[in-house]
Enzyme design. Structure first.
Site, mmCIF file in Angstrom:
data_model
loop_
_atom_site.group_PDB
_atom_site.id
_atom_site.type_symbol
_atom_site.label_atom_id
_atom_site.label_comp_id
_atom_site.label_asym_id
_atom_site.label_seq_id
_atom_site.Cartn_x
_atom_site.Cartn_y
_atom_site.Cartn_z
ATOM 1 C CE LYS A 46 -5.638 2.132 4.884
ATOM 2 N NZ LYS A 46 -6.299 2.746 3.700
ATOM 3 C CE LYS A 80 -3.753 -2.527 0.157
ATOM 4 N NZ LYS A 80 -3.190 -3.871 0.113
ATOM 5 C CG ASN A 125 -8.772 -4.854 -4.214
ATOM 6 O OD1 ASN A 125 -9.710 -4.138 -3.944
ATOM 7 N ND2 ASN A 125 -7.954 -5.291 -3.275
ATOM 8 N NE ARG A 132 -8.447 -9.546 -4.201
ATOM 9 C CZ ARG A 132 -9.563 -8.962 -3.807
ATOM 10 N NH1 ARG A 132 -10.654 -9.063 -4.554
ATOM 11 N NH2 ARG A 132 -9.627 -8.265 -2.699
#
Length: 447
Positions: free
Chosen positions: A158, A116, A290, A292
């Site tokens: 995060k 990230k 993402n 995918r």
């Protein structure tokens, strides 16, 4: 076109991939753990190979066994679905080295967008708006606190390798920071084997709006509208809809073109999703990508008429995307409810066991993506999602009414489910009016 594909997954997504392959005339190979021997995906595939015991790390995460099954059966490609190895760059690289087509982006792209903090740096350099925060990972607690004070509270801690809501903490005051940072870091280490962290400004009352993109090997990258995924519990999506109730044509174009810019920054190929936070002022910020297919892909298929799984396979077969951006039209409204074997009255405790009676809803514009059947025993080993109920209507009001009707017809006996909880969401006044954000479930149901 590819001739034979191995599906490195289980459950409803494995069934979904097998169906797409069958409609394209492609042979399929299912893999299964010992506990999944009689699962639906093993029964409808052309071949099925056992890859290990019930635990994921011994079967669906066992790269060597999956590669061996692919070579043994003569499959040319592997479709990873979502979860498990779908965003594992090491596995994508192994496929490449073994001359197996990985149906997804290349290992470098997965690496760049999977971390990230690295993804954030790439987006900043590409001119994509990001949430104010650190440009990369922080060096430790002291550095993290210094950066948090610069950004200004509230902030989000995060995990760089995060996903699925893990390794995330919201900190509203400086006094809470140390404990929250250490807890998030420990959680990240356990979940991902990586405890590097970064800090972001906490955007209050945002909507979670993601854009579906497709990229081919010829430099074409398109966006196929948005999905509003703001109905979440503890950062886990519960219900999604497309289009977003707050979307305008102007904002869709702006966000969609930004999503394409983000994908071009990493030369993206195959299906992917750019996730944004959209604030109450109409400003939006890149959150993550993402690399995918998404759980919620069916609602995009319903409103665009595009089979995303078939597009993935065609792209990986070397085909150019057969349509242009101007051909993509958003028509009607679609909603997806995730049906889980869990008990909302008992803290959403998973409810494995045997399905003793089952009735799927039907009718025009009602779709079920599932791998369960009457008599099926839901194992305690995997995710609790057992079905996705998707409806399509001419507009949002019709879609809402259709979903309520469909949930009323949905019967599962023998295990607890969240069907009644989904019904409560659909009957909530704020949801009906489209006035919700990521804090909706916590605010309306105190969960």
């Amino acid at each position: 076109m590819l001739k034979k594909i191995l599906i490195a997954n289980r459950g409803e997504i494995a069934v979904r991939i097998i169906r797409a392959c069958q409609e394209l005339g492609i042979a399929t190979v299912a893999v299964y753990s010992e506990i999944d021997r009689d699962a639906m995906h093993t029964q409808i595939a052309d071949e099925a190979v056992c890859i290990g015991p019930a635990k994921s790390q011994d079967s669906y995460l066992n790269m060597q066994n999956i590669i061996s099954a692919t070579v043994l059966t003569g499959a040319q490609a592997i479709h990873p679905g979502f979860g498990f190895l779908s965003e594992n760059s090491k596995f994508a690289k192994m496929c490449e080295e073994c001359n197996i087509v990985f149906i997804g982006p290349d290992a470098e792209t997965i690496d760049n967008m999977g971390n990230k903090s690295k993804a954030r740096e790439i987006m900043i350099n590409a001119g994509v708006p990001v949430i104010p925060g650190t440009e990369g990972a922080v060096k430790g607690l002291e550095d993290a606190l210094l950066e948090a004070e610069k950004i200004g509270f509230p902030v989000m801690i995060k995990a760089s390798a995060g996903g699925g809501g893990r390794g995330i903490r919201v900190v509203k005051e400086k006094s809470e920071f140390k404990k929250a940072f250490e807890t998030a870091q420990t959680e990240a280490k356990v979940a991902f084997g990586d405890d590097t962290m970064y800090i972001e400004k906490f955007i209050e009352d945002p909507r979670h709006v993601e854009f579906q993109i497709l990229g081919d090997n010829f430099g074409n990258i398109l966006y196929l509208g948005e999905r509003d995924c703001s109905i979440q519990r503890r950062n886990q999506k519960v219900l999604e809809e497309s289009p977003s109730p707050v979307m305008t044509e102007e904002l869709r174009k702006k966000m969609g073109e930004t999503a394409v810019k983000a994908a071009k920054a990493v030369n993206y190929r195959n299906a992917g999703t750019i996730e944004f936070l959209l604030d109450k002022h109409g400003d939006f910020y890149f959150m993550e990508m993402n690399t995918r297919i998404q759980v919620e892909h069916p609602i995009t298929e319903m409103v665009t008429g595009t089979d995303l799984l078939k597009e993935q396979i065609k792209i990986s077969s070397g085909h150019e995307i057969a349509f242009k951006q101007e051909d993509v039209k958003i028509s009607g409204h679609a909603i997806e409810c995730r049906i889980n074997a869990e008990n909302p009255e008992k803290g959403f405790r998973p409810s494995p066991g045997q399905i003793k009676a089952l009735n799927f809803p039907g009718g025009i514009g009602v779709r079920i993506d599932s791998a369960v059947f009457q008599g099926y025993i839901i194992p305690p080993t995997y995710d609790s999602m057992i079905a996705k109920l998707i409806v399509y209507g001419r507009d949002r009001e019709e879609a809402l009414n259709k979903m309520k009707r469909a949930l009323g017809e949905f019967v599962i006996e023998g295990v607890d489910t969240n069907i009644d909880f989904q019904y409560k969401i659909l009957n909530n006044r704020s949801f009906i009016e489209g006035k919700y954000n990521t804090g909706f479930i916590n605010k309306e149901f105190n969960l």
